[in-house]
Design an enzyme around this catalytic site. Sequence first.
Site, PDB file in Angstrom:
ATOM      1  N   SER A  21      15.540  43.591 144.039  1.00  0.00           N
ATOM      2  CA  SER A  21      16.020  44.770 144.767  1.00  0.00           C
ATOM      3  C   SER A  21      17.540  44.930 144.718  1.00  0.00           C
ATOM      4  CB  SER A  21      15.528  44.741 146.216  1.00  0.00           C
ATOM      5  OG  SER A  21      14.144  44.901 146.235  1.00  0.00           O
ATOM      6  N   THR A  66      10.500  42.673 152.666  1.00  0.00           N
ATOM      7  CA  THR A  66       9.493  42.135 151.756  1.00  0.00           C
ATOM      8  C   THR A  66       8.755  40.990 152.433  1.00  0.00           C
ATOM      9  OG1 THR A  66       9.109  41.391 149.498  1.00  0.00           O
ATOM     10  CG2 THR A  66      11.151  40.624 150.501  1.00  0.00           C
ATOM     11  N   LYS A  70       6.311  42.346 156.145  1.00  0.00           N
ATOM     12  CA  LYS A  70       5.964  43.771 156.009  1.00  0.00           C
ATOM     13  C   LYS A  70       5.048  44.298 157.118  1.00  0.00           C
ATOM     14  CE  LYS A  70       5.942  45.418 151.585  1.00  0.00           C
ATOM     15  NZ  LYS A  70       5.545  45.575 150.181  1.00  0.00           N
ATOM     16  N   ASP A 106       5.841  52.230 148.733  1.00  0.00           N
ATOM     17  CA  ASP A 106       5.156  51.701 147.535  1.00  0.00           C
ATOM     18  C   ASP A 106       4.280  52.756 146.856  1.00  0.00           C
ATOM     19  OD1 ASP A 106       6.256  49.247 148.041  1.00  0.00           O
ATOM     20  OD2 ASP A 106       4.465  48.395 148.959  1.00  0.00           O
ATOM     21  N   ALA A 134      -0.726  45.260 147.601  1.00  0.00           N
ATOM     22  CA  ALA A 134      -0.376  46.300 146.632  1.00  0.00           C
ATOM     23  C   ALA A 134      -1.585  47.179 146.333  1.00  0.00           C
ATOM     24  CB  ALA A 134       0.143  45.644 145.352  1.00  0.00           C
ATOM     25  N   ASN A 154     -12.289  42.081 142.358  1.00  0.00           N
ATOM     26  CA  ASN A 154     -11.366  41.118 142.960  1.00  0.00           C
ATOM     27  C   ASN A 154     -12.007  39.745 142.959  1.00  0.00           C
ATOM     28  OD1 ASN A 154      -8.823  40.647 144.296  1.00  0.00           O
ATOM     29  ND2 ASN A 154     -10.018  40.135 146.110  1.00  0.00           N
ATOM     30  N   ARG A 155     -11.180  38.711 142.723  1.00  0.00           N
ATOM     31  CA  ARG A 155     -11.678  37.331 142.705  1.00  0.00           C
ATOM     32  C   ARG A 155     -12.528  37.061 143.936  1.00  0.00           C
ATOM     33  NH1 ARG A 155      -7.138  32.769 143.107  1.00  0.00           N
ATOM     34  NH2 ARG A 155      -6.667  34.044 144.927  1.00  0.00           N
ATOM     35  N   TYR A 228       6.120  43.375 136.799  1.00  0.00           N
ATOM     36  CA  TYR A 228       7.295  43.752 136.003  1.00  0.00           C
ATOM     37  C   TYR A 228       8.012  42.529 135.445  1.00  0.00           C
ATOM     38  CZ  TYR A 228       8.955  43.073 140.761  1.00  0.00           C
ATOM     39  OH  TYR A 228       9.152  42.560 142.011  1.00  0.00           O
TER      40      TYR A 228
HETATM   41  P1  NAP Z   1      -1.273  39.823 147.589  1.00  0.00           P
HETATM   42  O1  NAP Z   1      -1.417  40.707 148.768  1.00  0.00           O
HETATM   43  O2  NAP Z   1      -1.043  38.382 147.785  1.00  0.00           O
HETATM   44  O3  NAP Z   1      -2.606  40.020 146.665  1.00  0.00           O
HETATM   45  C1  NAP Z   1      -2.803  39.233 145.531  1.00  0.00           C
HETATM   46  C2  NAP Z   1      -4.017  39.728 144.752  1.00  0.00           C
HETATM   47  O4  NAP Z   1      -4.091  38.982 143.535  1.00  0.00           O
HETATM   48  C3  NAP Z   1      -5.346  39.529 145.458  1.00  0.00           C
HETATM   49  O5  NAP Z   1      -6.245  40.539 145.063  1.00  0.00           O
HETATM   50  C4  NAP Z   1      -5.776  38.149 144.915  1.00  0.00           C
HETATM   51  O6  NAP Z   1      -7.175  37.963 144.950  1.00  0.00           O
HETATM   52  C5  NAP Z   1      -5.334  38.276 143.477  1.00  0.00           C
HETATM   53  N1  NAP Z   1      -5.092  36.968 142.863  1.00  0.00           N
HETATM   54  C6  NAP Z   1      -4.053  36.131 143.103  1.00  0.00           C
HETATM   55  N2  NAP Z   1      -4.164  35.022 142.333  1.00  0.00           N
HETATM   56  C7  NAP Z   1      -5.302  35.175 141.598  1.00  0.00           C
HETATM   57  C8  NAP Z   1      -5.954  34.383 140.611  1.00  0.00           C
HETATM   58  N3  NAP Z   1      -5.457  33.205 140.216  1.00  0.00           N
HETATM   59  N4  NAP Z   1      -7.095  34.856 140.049  1.00  0.00           N
HETATM   60  C9  NAP Z   1      -7.613  36.050 140.422  1.00  0.00           C
HETATM   61  N5  NAP Z   1      -7.034  36.845 141.355  1.00  0.00           N
HETATM   62  C10 NAP Z   1      -5.900  36.419 141.931  1.00  0.00           C
HETATM   63  O7  NAP Z   1      -0.067  40.301 146.655  1.00  0.00           O
HETATM   64  P2  NAP Z   1       0.474  41.808 146.480  1.00  0.00           P
HETATM   65  O8  NAP Z   1       1.596  42.040 147.412  1.00  0.00           O
HETATM   66  O9  NAP Z   1      -0.696  42.724 146.503  1.00  0.00           O
HETATM   67  O10 NAP Z   1       1.147  41.758 144.998  1.00  0.00           O
HETATM   68  C11 NAP Z   1       0.321  41.635 143.850  1.00  0.00           C
HETATM   69  C12 NAP Z   1       1.146  41.876 142.572  1.00  0.00           C
HETATM   70  O11 NAP Z   1       1.645  43.197 142.547  1.00  0.00           O
HETATM   71  C13 NAP Z   1       2.359  40.953 142.422  1.00  0.00           C
HETATM   72  O12 NAP Z   1       2.447  40.554 141.068  1.00  0.00           O
HETATM   73  C14 NAP Z   1       3.540  41.832 142.764  1.00  0.00           C
HETATM   74  O13 NAP Z   1       4.725  41.466 142.092  1.00  0.00           O
HETATM   75  C15 NAP Z   1       3.036  43.185 142.251  1.00  0.00           C
HETATM   76  N6  NAP Z   1       3.673  44.309 142.934  1.00  0.00           N
HETATM   77  C16 NAP Z   1       4.462  45.146 142.186  1.00  0.00           C
HETATM   78  C17 NAP Z   1       5.062  46.215 142.784  1.00  0.00           C
HETATM   79  C18 NAP Z   1       5.934  47.126 141.959  1.00  0.00           C
HETATM   80  O14 NAP Z   1       6.732  47.901 142.533  1.00  0.00           O
HETATM   81  N7  NAP Z   1       5.806  47.133 140.651  1.00  0.00           N
HETATM   82  C19 NAP Z   1       4.887  46.478 144.161  1.00  0.00           C
HETATM   83  C20 NAP Z   1       4.062  45.605 144.896  1.00  0.00           C
HETATM   84  C21 NAP Z   1       3.464  44.520 144.259  1.00  0.00           C
HETATM   85  P3  NAP Z   1      -7.910  37.252 146.225  1.00  0.00           P
HETATM   86  O15 NAP Z   1      -8.177  38.358 147.212  1.00  0.00           O
HETATM   87  O16 NAP Z   1      -9.116  36.661 145.660  1.00  0.00           O
HETATM   88  O17 NAP Z   1      -6.949  36.222 146.750  1.00  0.00           O
END
Ligand code: NAP
Length: 279
Positions: A21, A66, A70, A106, A134, A154-155, A228
Site C-alpha cells: 500500500s 488490513t 478489518k 475491495d 476476498a 473451496n477446500r 499480485y
Molecule cells: P482468507 O480470508 O484467509 O481466505 C483464504 C482462502 O484461500 C480460503 O478460501 C481458503 O480455503 C483458501 N486457501 C488457503 N490456503 C489454501 C490451500 N493450501 N489449499 C486450498 N485452499 C486454500 O484470505 P483473503 O483475504 O480472502 O485473501 C485471499 C487472497 O486474495 C490472497 O492471496 C490475497 O493477497 C488476495 N487478495 C488480493 C486483493 C487485491 O486487491 N488484488 C484483495 C484482497 C485479497 P479454506 O476456507 O479451506 O481455508
Amino acid sequence: MIKGSTDIYAVIGDPVEHSLSPLMQNYLIKLFDLDAVYAACHVRSKDLKTALAGLQALNIKGINVTLPHKIKVRAFCRTVSKDVETLGAANTITPDETGLCADVTDHAGFLESLGDRQSLFRGNAVCMLGAGGAARSILYALSQLEVDRVSIYNRTRENAEQLIREAAQSFGFTSAESVAQSELNRTIESSSIVINTTSVGMHPHIEATLCGDDAPFSRRHFVYDLIYNPLQTRLLRTAKSKGAFVQNGLDMLIFQGLQSLRIWTGQNLQADAGATKRM
Ligand code: NAP
C-alpha cells in the site's frame, strides 16, 4: 516533498511490513500531485482502540486497514457505509470532527479493474475458487454484474456453503452453488470466467495451483487471479498457454487504493489502466 501542510495517510495492520500500500498510494499521490504522504503503521490488536482514538488528535486524514483488523475496526466507527454493513468488514477509515467513518473499497476496486470487460460477465457463468474474505467482496461485485450463476469451489466446502447463505441473506444473491473438487474441471468447462480468490499460488509457494495442467481452459475463458505477487501465477500461466485471456490482481489492488484516496480527498481522481501499469 513533505511539508508542514502535508496530509498524512497510513495503512495499519499486523503484520504490515510487507504491505504494498505505501508504494502504491505514494505513486498515486505523486500521479495526482497531492500534498500528502502515505506510511505503514504496525498496530497490534491490543492497541487498535488506542491507535484509532489518536487519528483525529493527530489530524491524520485517512487510514487503510488490513488483516487482522478489518472486522474489529467497525466497532470503533461512528458511521459505517452500506457496503461495510453488507460485507461486515472495512478497509478505509476517514476521521472527521465527530468520529470515524468506515468504508470498504475491495469490490469497487475489482469492478473498476475490469474496465470494459465488465460486459463479459452479464448472463455468463462464473467459477470462483475460494470462500474467504476476498471471495465475499468478489461475490458482492458479481451480484452487481448480472452474472448467470457462480459455482464456488473451496477446500473447506462448509465455508463455501456458509458464504452462499450469507450472500443470500446480506445482499440477496441467490445464484450461487458450491461444487466439489471432483466437479471442478466440469465446472470450468461450463463457465466463461474463472476467478481465483484463494491465496494458493501466492509467494513463496508460487508453483501451487488449484487447477492442474489438465484444467480445460480455452480461448473462450477469462481467468482472473486476485494474487499480485507473483504477477503471473501458475494458474494464469496454464490458462494463458491454452489461449485464455488472463488478468492478475494488481489493478484491483490499485483501484481499491484509488477509491480510498477519492473518499479521503473528496476528489474524483481518475487513472486509466495504462497509468497504473507505469507504477
Ligand atoms: P482468507 O480470508 O484467509 O481466505 C483464504 C482462502 O484461500 C480460503 O478460501 C481458503 O480455503 C483458501 N486457501 C488457503 N490456503 C489454501 C490451500 N493450501 N489449499 C486450498 N485452499 C486454500 O484470505 P483473503 O483475504 O480472502 O485473501 C485471499 C487472497 O486474495 C490472497 O492471496 C490475497 O493477497 C488476495 N487478495 C488480493 C486483493 C487485491 O486487491 N488484488 C484483495 C484482497 C485479497 P479454506 O476456507 O479451506 O481455508
